[in-house]
Design an enzyme around this catalytic site. Structure first.
Site, PDB file in Angstrom:
ATOM      1  N   GLY B 201      -1.410   4.257   0.181  1.00 15.78           N
ATOM      2  CA  GLY B 201      -0.142   3.903   0.794  1.00 15.78           C
ATOM      3  C   GLY B 201       0.930   3.576  -0.236  1.00 15.78           C
ATOM      4  N   SER B 283      -8.067  -8.013   2.363  1.00 17.35           N
ATOM      5  CA  SER B 283      -8.419  -9.006   3.368  1.00 17.35           C
ATOM      6  C   SER B 283      -7.441  -8.871   4.522  1.00 17.35           C
ATOM      7  CB  SER B 283      -8.305 -10.408   2.756  1.00 17.35           C
ATOM      8  OG  SER B 283      -8.432 -11.390   3.757  1.00 17.35           O
ATOM      9  N   THR B 334     -10.792   2.692 -11.022  1.00 15.02           N
ATOM     10  CA  THR B 334     -11.279   2.866 -12.387  1.00 15.02           C
ATOM     11  C   THR B 334     -12.517   3.752 -12.462  1.00 15.02           C
ATOM     12  OG1 THR B 334     -12.605   0.861 -12.180  1.00 15.02           O
ATOM     13  CG2 THR B 334     -10.412   0.627 -13.149  1.00 15.02           C
ATOM     14  N   ILE B 338     -12.415   6.964  -3.438  1.00 13.57           N
ATOM     15  CA  ILE B 338     -13.152   6.788  -2.196  1.00 13.57           C
ATOM     16  C   ILE B 338     -12.681   7.867  -1.218  1.00 13.57           C
ATOM     17  CG2 ILE B 338     -13.526   5.199  -0.258  1.00 13.57           C
ATOM     18  CD1 ILE B 338     -12.541   3.135  -2.766  1.00 13.57           C
ATOM     19  N   TYR B 541      -1.103 -18.435  -0.075  1.00 11.80           N
ATOM     20  CA  TYR B 541      -0.160 -17.358  -0.363  1.00 11.80           C
ATOM     21  C   TYR B 541       1.179 -17.974  -0.724  1.00 11.80           C
ATOM     22  CZ  TYR B 541       1.112 -12.453   0.294  1.00 11.80           C
ATOM     23  OH  TYR B 541       1.465 -11.149   0.082  1.00 11.80           O
TER      24      TYR B 541
END
Lengths: 689, 623
Positions: B201, B283, B334, B338, B541
């Site tokens: 994205g 998450s 690295t 996927i 956060y």
């Protein structure tokens, strides 16, 4: 800001505290300081409740209850008692009352209290945001309330003050102090883990709550000798812990230098140093101390150093908080390097305090009088040398407070001060130390031993006279001591060369290190390895034109003024060096035996008195027990002495010689330094090689 | 429908009704929704040419954002969002008062660079020719190359907006269509010694998409977003096998059509991809109910230069030595790329209910969160905003006065109890509960009961809903802040409970001190929220914004100084290096101290073995 005209002195602006303001307007002045932005605004009682409810304390209560087989309730009850014993009960009216008593007293005897303006403003700004610890020098009981007084006058949040438990014996005073923000600490925590934890948690709760800055004395106790004492690290460690654990993001440490032109307790201190039983610190004693106040005590200056950010200090010293992140927060222990950092921080604070302590002309005059001790000294000579010594202090970065452009006027002012303390007199236009006549016995025959001296008898009137003169000299010493730190390593080196036409560099170095080690608890020496200090000092003295080096030989520069200056500078510490020698002599006589510390101190003092009486040593300051305490502590560090710490309460500590060859060597070297190579007294004829 | 055979039947019938099921070029079955359904429906988050609808120099869609109108009033525009056209009269006055905002001082973005302004691509014609049969598309267009050469950290966007784009760009973009494409492309890259940086994205906030400036080989951006198919759904076991390039919103929409949800909802969900989530250990907001990404994945297929890493079974949990999938989770590009993921899915909840609770102070709010975690009764999502964010939540609405709505509504309900609340101190907690109506009702009651222990008062459903709605538009605020000379960034950490409150305060203090020390005149904005709860700790956060206009220093350097010191402070207070943003490049310098040199050597050993040529040369994670 308090009323009164500010003035500039040595580049800083000072504001006088208005001692003359009427009682009523003082009592009714508004006090509404800006609270710290992070404080929850807890009352003294709420602070205590938080302490009692802390997880750390709860865990220990359980543990003690189990290990001692007592009910938890009984431990909790004990905890409650201890918390009440410690906790302050700050209330504004009490602070005002105490401040008013102080004002009323000081108004009559003090010509002014001057607060450095910029530092005060920076402190005011810091307490609005950070946890702040105010760390004043400690030369007088007055320090306790002086800080609160000027913060009150300037509408800055009042400190919670860590006070020694001795005060708790004075009923009225302790209650008044407690309500002025004092919280109390036992002199020794010993092995009482519970007490230590409660005190720690209490102090940390006050710190992290940020309602009040904390004030404590890094030297631990009033410095009776007016020399800066080595830092006490207990409370400082308690302050460092919450930072390392992330309970606060920083702690600002504000070193404060409170300089008294004349110390209120000068005579009490001199008596204490001589071991003449001091009045117990009881309320009546303090009032008696007050009666001393009806003479002139000059002025008081309060100077601020740049605040030390604990955060920045830790970064600079490579201390990271991260390793504490994997410890549970209720279980704190210092990690490698952190204790050393706290120690370093302690010295850094003292260094800053020292740098800003004012050197008053009376200190300079006292130094001169003690040095030119033989008979009186002419006014002109003193004035002349005062100017010289002032310039030398300023060259080294010291701040000398010359309250007048005219040195003669300055001189007259401090002669008057010293006259009113009774330790000098004017005779035939010459200034001299006020002494009682002592009949000095002739020296023993050449090569007498310490046993000869010790077995000689002194009449009680002779002893009284000797002590009396010690008292006078110790008061003057109190003032001289305030400037020694600007010269200390130079004085040590000059002492090692003094009186010798020339000295091999190697020999000098060996003596310098020996002497430095022997004085390491007496004075705060420059940081770093001895070799480096030696090199620095050597170059410093060469640069200042006091010594010369030729090949591997060192000479004192042979110009009359420089020679006198050299001997003046080495003379600053001569009583302490002499004290070390006396201590050595006594310990040699003790060799092999074990003796209580108390007895050792008393016997050494007696030996000192006899040495004076026999005319071997002039300085009466060697009667000070403090010198021997410090020397024993230094000897402990260097391994000459072994002083087993006995945990048992009420038992005196013991002294035992551990390294006899080293002691012998030291006795010889120091004797050589003091007496141009031939000490008049030895342990026996063989030791005089 | 508890009978499994009946369910299977209905699924089969569903398939049979769909005429569009087709074989794509790679020969797999596409199980996407029928194309013939309503034309207005969005089919894909964005087209291959992303700049057609996405912003080139800021967050999200180019037609969305916060702006000031002629009267200096802020408004939000964005046809895809329910808040489209919202006028926000309170925002600017609040910013003027709190942050010294000055609308006359602007720092608008430079126009997009022309192709000539950008460094030309490093040619690799033989590789491109070899790859062409194995990709859906290949591009060396300047705009594609630029878009694929950055993520969304503050300094990356600042450079784009500055017009001086002197960064290393990828040299070509390749869009594989299936796993086999990827395998072939990686093989060819090894053959031609080409560097590959996988791209999903493009929402990364750790510098992971930056090209290493010292990379001498051609760099290919492997854009995975054409691999966006749900390959199968197994309704017996509630799993789905999905291509890794699928964008979050597409995944959710497609699953929802079948009555399911992944439950994974990171704040970037509109744009980020499944593969990106796995590669960064992301998450989701609703992890309490559905789990974090590592709990959601069952099987991961990864193409590496040494071959494909996969597993041969779908059983839940196994004891087969260290879980090799954990080498892939958080590998940050690295080791490989996927391609496909088997993941858990859940039936859509019957009820989704929002809630809010206000507390007199942030500290009490944290105590509440801690208690909820202790009792293990956290709803799908529970978040605690500090006072500043509470205030921001209040001004991001079209009401005329600041304290209306939430405060008024609470006052109405709790006339007497509300006394202890100071609008400059209070904090708000938002709740999202999912389940059956009964479950949700019980859960809500329990949560509000616990809150009363901490003087918390329910603030109603609407305030909770608004809180979550804001999540997706809040990212656009940074772009407006840029326009007026503010640099802003978010950063996160995870930390034990006992340290949460102190860490939040200490980090704020440290940053504000740093801003002062660095000559930042206007008050900075530093705000935080607790976004996730765990048994032993929480995720916190932070938002940080400050004006650089009055500072002489290079803004990017200034920003790095402050960001780096802020991270130091987080670590010093017992916080982790990252909870879900990842390490990337901007947090590499701390990784060795965090995981020990030996631990990092283990990672290096794996890297050397799997990718000896360093084909996946993004230079993330490993110091």
């Amino acid at each position: 800001m308090a009323a009164g005209r500010s003035f500039i002195s040595n580049g800083s602006e000072y504001v006088p505290l208005d001692l003359k303001k009427g009682e009523l307007s003082f009592a009714l002045a508004p006090f509404n300081p800006h609270p710290n932005v992070h404080t929850e605004g807890l009352s003294p009682q709420e602070v205590k409740e938080i302490v009692k409810g802390s997880t750390r304390l709860k865990a220990m209560i359980k543990e003690i209850s189990v290990s001692n087989g007592v009910s938890e309730e009984s431990v909790v009850k004990l905890v409650d008692e201890i918390v009440d014993e410690i906790g302050h009960k700050m209330a504004l009216p009490a602070v005002r009352t105490v401040a008013m008593i102080i004002r009323g007293t000081l108004r009559r005897v003090i010509s002014g209290i001057y607060i450095e303006k910029q530092g005060l403003e920076e402190l005011g700004a810091a307490v609005k945001r950070y946890p702040v610890v105010i760390l004043p020098s400690h030369r007088s009981y007055l320090d306790f309330i002086l800080v609160s007084y000027f913060l009150l006058e300037n509408n800055i949040q009042l400190p919670a003050i860590a006070a020694g438990q001795d005060f708790m014996n004075m009923k009225v005073i302790s209650s008044l102090l407690r309500r002025s923000g004092a919280f109390f600490m036992r002199r020794t925590f010993g092995s009482d883990r519970l007490y230590k934890l409660i005190f720690t948690v209490y102090m940390q709760t006050v710190l992290t709550n940020r309602q009040n800055p904390i004030e404590f004395f890094i030297e631990g106790t009033r410095s009776r000798t007016a020399k800066t004492l080595h830092p006490k690290l207990g409370l400082l460690s308690m302050i460092v812990e919450p930072y390392l654990h992330g309970l606060v993001d920083d702690v600002l440490l504000a070193p404060l230098s409170i300089s008294y032109e004349r110390t209120l307790e000068e005579s009490l201190f001199a008596r204490e140093l001589l071991g003449i039983p001091k009045p117990k610190e009881s309320t009546s004693g303090l009032f008696k101390a007050k009666s001393l106040l009806f003479t002139s005590y000059g002025s008081i200056f309060v100077d601020f150093s740049k605040q030390i950010s604990l955060h920045e200090f830790c970064i600079k010293n490579g201390i990271s908080r991260i390793p504490h992140g994997i410890q549970p927060r209720n279980d704190f222990s210092f990690l490698p390097g952190e204790r050393e950092m706290v120690l370093e921080l302690g010295y850094q604070i003292l260094h800053k305090i020292n740098k800003k302590m004012k050197i008053f002309p009376s200190s300079i005059l006292s130094s001169l009088l003690l040095h030119f001790n033989n008979g009186g000294v002419e006014r002109d000579k003193l004035i002349n040398w005062m100017d010289v010594l002032k310039a030398e202090i300023e060259k080294r970065g010291g701040i000398v407070h010359w309250n007048n452009d005219n040195s003669a006027a300055v001189f007259d002012h401090c002669v008057n001060l010293l006259l009113s303390s009774g330790c000098i007199r004017i005779k035939d236009g010459r200034i001299e130390i006020a002494k009682v006549e002592e009949e000095t016995r002739l020296r023993h025959k050449e090569g007498c031993t310490v046993f000869d001296i010790m077995s000689a008898q002194m009449t009680s009137s002779a002893l009284a006279n000797t002590l009396n003169n010690g008292y006078t000299e110790l008061i003057l010493g109190h003032y001289r001591n305030q400037l020694i730190h600007w010269f200390i390593s130079e004085s040590i080196m000059l002492t090692c060369i003094n009186g010798i036409s020339d000295i091999e560099l190697d020999v000098l170095k060996k003596r310098f290190i020996l002497l430095s080690q022997s004085l390491c608890k007496e004075f705060i020496l420059p940081p770093g390895p001895m070799e480096k200090v030696f090199d620095d000092t050597l170059h410093c003295l060469i640069d200042r034109g006091l010594i010369e080096i030729s090949g591997s030989l060192i000479f004192i520069v042979s110009n009359e003024k420089q020679e006198v200056l050299s001997s003046l500078l080495s003379g600053l510490i001569r009583p302490f060096v002499a004290g070390v020698w006396v201590m050595c002599l006594y310990l040699e006589s003790l060799m092999g035996g074990v003796q209580s510390l108390k007895l050792t101190l008393r016997n050494t003092q007696q030996l000192a008195a006899k040495l004076i009486h026999n005319g071997f040593i002039d300085s009466h300051e060697i009667l000070s027990l403090d010198i021997y305490k410090n020397t024993i502590a230094s000897f402990n560090v260097t391994g000459i002495l072994f002083e087993p710490e006995l945990e048992l309460e009420g038992r005196d500590r013991l002294v035992k010689v551990l390294n006899a060859p080293k002691l012998k060597e030291l006795t010889f070297e120091i004797g050589a330094v003091l007496f141009n190579g031939s000490p008049p007294v030895s342990i026996n004829n063989f030791s005089k090689l | 429908m508890d009978d499994p055979s009946a369910r299977r039947l209905s699924v089969l019938q569903g398939h049979l009704r769909k005429p569009e099921i087709q074989l794509n070029k790679c020969g797999s079955i596409e199980a996407s929704a029928p194309i013939s359904s309503k034309k207005t429906e969005i089919q894909k988050a964005f087209p291959r040419k992303r700049l057609e609808i996405l912003s080139w120099n800021g967050w999200g869609y180019k037609d969305s954002g916060f702006y000031l109108n002629d009267k200096g009033v802020a408004f939000f525009t964005g046809p895809r969002y329910p808040l489209n056209g919202l006028v926000l009269p309170l925002v600017i006055p609040w910013m003027e008062q709190k942050l010294g905002f000055d609308r006359t001082q602007t720092a608008f973005s430079q126009p997009p660079p022309s192709p000539a302004d950008l460094p030309p691509p490093m040619p690799c014609p033989s590789f491109i020719e070899a790859v062409r049969p194995h990709s859906v598309a290949i591009s060396t267009d300047a705009d594609d190359r630029l878009f694929h050469s950055h993520g969304h950290t503050c300094h990356e966007l600042f450079i784009l907006r500055s017009g001086k784009i002197d960064i290393r760009l990828v040299d070509a973009v390749v869009w594989p269509g299936c796993h086999d494409h990827v395998a072939k492309i990686v093989q060819l890259a090894s053959l031609h010694n080409i560097c590959i940086i996988p791209f999903g994205g493009g929402t990364n906030v750790s510098g992971a998409l930056e090209c290493p400036s010292d990379e001498r080989r051609p760099i290919i951006s492997l854009d995975m977003t054409e691999m966006d198919k749900i390959l199968w759904i197994d309704e017996d076991n509630l799993t789905a096998h999905v291509e890794a390039g699928i964008v979050g919103q597409d995944l959710e929409r497609k699953l929802a059509e079948r009555g399911y949800t992944s439950g994974h909802e990171p704040d970037s969900q509109e744009f980020s991809t499944l593969g990106g989530w796995v590669a960064t250990r992301s998450s989701g907001m609703k992890k309490n109910k559905y789990g974090n990404i590592e709990d959601l994945v069952v099987r991961i297929r990864t193409v590496t230069p040494s071959g494909t890493i996969d597993k041969s079974f779908l059983g839940p949990r196994n004891s087969l030595g260290p879980d090799l999938q954990h080498f892939i989770l958080g590998s940050e590009g690295t080791l490989g790329v996927i391609t496909e993921v088997t993941m858990r899915i859940r039936p859509l909840p019957q009820v989704r209910r929002y809630g809010s609770i206000v507390f007199p102070t942030f500290e009490l709010g944290v105590e509440y969160m801690r208690d909820v975690a202790k009792q293990r009764c956290a709803p799908a999502s529970i978040r605690l905003m500090d006072n500043l964010q509470f205030q921001i939540g209040q001004i991001l609405k079209p009401t005329p006065s600041f304290t209306t709505s939430i405060i008024d509504s609470i006052k109405k309900i709790y006339v007497t109890k509300f006394k202890g609340f100071d609008p400059d101190k209070m904090a708000a907690c938002t709740l999202l509960m999912e389940g059956t109506p009964e479950e949700v009702k019980l859960q809500e009651k329990r949560l509000i009961d616990i809150a009363s222990k901490y003087n918390g008062l329910s603030g109603g459903e609407e305030n909770g809903r608004r809180g979550y709605m804001m999540t997706f538009v809040i990212a656009y605020i940074r772009d407006m802040a840029f326009d007026y000379g503010y640099l802003s960034e978010s950063f996160e950490t995870s930390i034990p409970w006992s340290r949460v409150v102190d860490m939040c305060r200490n980090v704020k203090e440290r940053i504000s001190q740093l801003c002062t020390d660095n000559g930042i005149i206007r008050p900075p904005l530093i705000s935080c929220r607790v976004t996730q709860v765990y048994d032993e700790g929480a995720c916190v956060y932070f938002y940080l914004a400050f004006s650089y206009l009055e500072v002489g220093m290079d803004p990017v350097k200034l920003f790095h100084t402050i960001e780096s010191s802020a991270r130091d402070e987080v670590l010093a207070n017992g916080g982790s290096l990252s909870h879900h943003h990842g390490v990337g490049k901007i947090r590499k310098k701390w990784i060795k101290d965090t995981l020990t040199p030996t631990g990092i050597d283990m990672l290096y050993a794996v890297k050397r073995q799997v990718d000896p040529q360093n084909i996946f040369g993004c230079a993330n994670l490993l110091p």
